[in-house]
Scaffold this motif. Structure first.
Motif, PDB file in Angstrom:
ATOM      1  N   ASP A 116       0.799  -1.219   0.000  1.00 21.11           N
ATOM      2  CA  ASP A 116       0.000   0.000   0.000  1.00 21.11           C
ATOM      3  C   ASP A 116       0.836   1.276   0.000  1.00 21.11           C
ATOM      4  O   ASP A 116       0.335   2.331  -0.397  1.00 21.11           O
ATOM      5  CB  ASP A 116      -0.904   0.027   1.240  1.00 21.11           C
ATOM      6  N   TYR A 117       2.062   1.176   0.482  1.00 24.76           N
ATOM      7  CA  TYR A 117       2.886   2.375   0.653  1.00 24.76           C
ATOM      8  C   TYR A 117       4.230   2.174  -0.044  1.00 24.76           C
ATOM      9  O   TYR A 117       4.829   1.099   0.039  1.00 24.76           O
ATOM     10  CB  TYR A 117       3.108   2.671   2.139  1.00 24.76           C
ATOM     11  N   TRP A 118       4.695   3.247  -0.665  1.00 23.65           N
ATOM     12  CA  TRP A 118       5.919   3.190  -1.453  1.00 23.65           C
ATOM     13  C   TRP A 118       6.806   4.382  -1.159  1.00 23.65           C
ATOM     14  O   TRP A 118       6.317   5.494  -0.904  1.00 23.65           O
ATOM     15  CB  TRP A 118       5.589   3.183  -2.951  1.00 23.65           C
ATOM     16  N   GLY A 119       8.110   4.139  -1.218  1.00 27.14           N
ATOM     17  CA  GLY A 119       9.058   5.231  -1.173  1.00 27.14           C
ATOM     18  C   GLY A 119       9.282   5.792  -2.562  1.00 27.14           C
ATOM     19  O   GLY A 119       8.703   5.319  -3.548  1.00 27.14           O
ATOM     20  N   ARG A 120      10.163   6.795  -2.626  1.00 24.94           N
ATOM     21  CA  ARG A 120      10.413   7.474  -3.904  1.00 24.94           C
ATOM     22  C   ARG A 120      11.542   6.843  -4.696  1.00 24.94           C
ATOM     23  O   ARG A 120      11.719   7.176  -5.870  1.00 24.94           O
ATOM     24  CB  ARG A 120      10.707   8.949  -3.659  1.00 24.94           C
ATOM     25  N   GLY A 121      12.312   5.985  -4.068  1.00 26.54           N
ATOM     26  CA  GLY A 121      13.347   5.265  -4.791  1.00 26.54           C
ATOM     27  C   GLY A 121      14.737   5.852  -4.650  1.00 26.54           C
ATOM     28  O   GLY A 121      14.905   7.035  -4.306  1.00 26.54           O
TER      29      GLY A 121
END
Length: 128
Positions: A116-121
């Motif tokens: 459900d949640y992601w970082g920007r990389g």
């Protein structure tokens, strides 16, 4: 607010190593599934490794098995990806993702739809 912040990317020569970090905040870091993914230009995002806080087990993509190691430090709310024996095919933007309070744990957590949640990389570039 749930936040995931990746760091540790950079430029490395083939055969070298990097350690990526995923610092998590906004949720209690005792019941989670966290995965590392990567996306190279023109390619789909693919799962690299994942770890569960409750199952205390990990899964790896075949392409990185034996070279990459995922681990967690719950006191620091951080998940790491140690990458060894890097090759140019490992070049990609690396993302971490979280599923809070997962209801099960399976190899399917190498897929993007589980999160459900992601970082920007963070960019990883391996030169030949």
């Amino acid at each position: 607010e749930v936040q995931l912040v990746e760091s540790g990317g950079g430029l490395v020569q083939a055969g070298g190593s990097l350690r990526l970090s995923c610092a998590a905040s906004g949720f209690t870091f005792d019941d989670y599934a966290i995965g590392w993914f990567r996306q190279a230009p023109g390619k789909e995002r693919e799962g690299v490794a994942c770890i569960s806080s409750t199952a205390v087990s990990t899964y790896y993509a075949d392409s990185v098995e034996g070279r990459f190691t995922i681990s967690s430090d719950n006191a620091k709310s951080t998940v790491y990806l140690q990458m060894n024996s890097l090759n140019p095919e490992d070049t990609a933007v690396y993302y971490c993702a979280a599923d809070i309070s997962p209801e099960y744990w399976a190899r399917s957590y190498l897929n993007t739809y589980e999160y459900d949640y992601w970082g920007r990389g963070t960019q990883v570039t391996v030169s030949s």
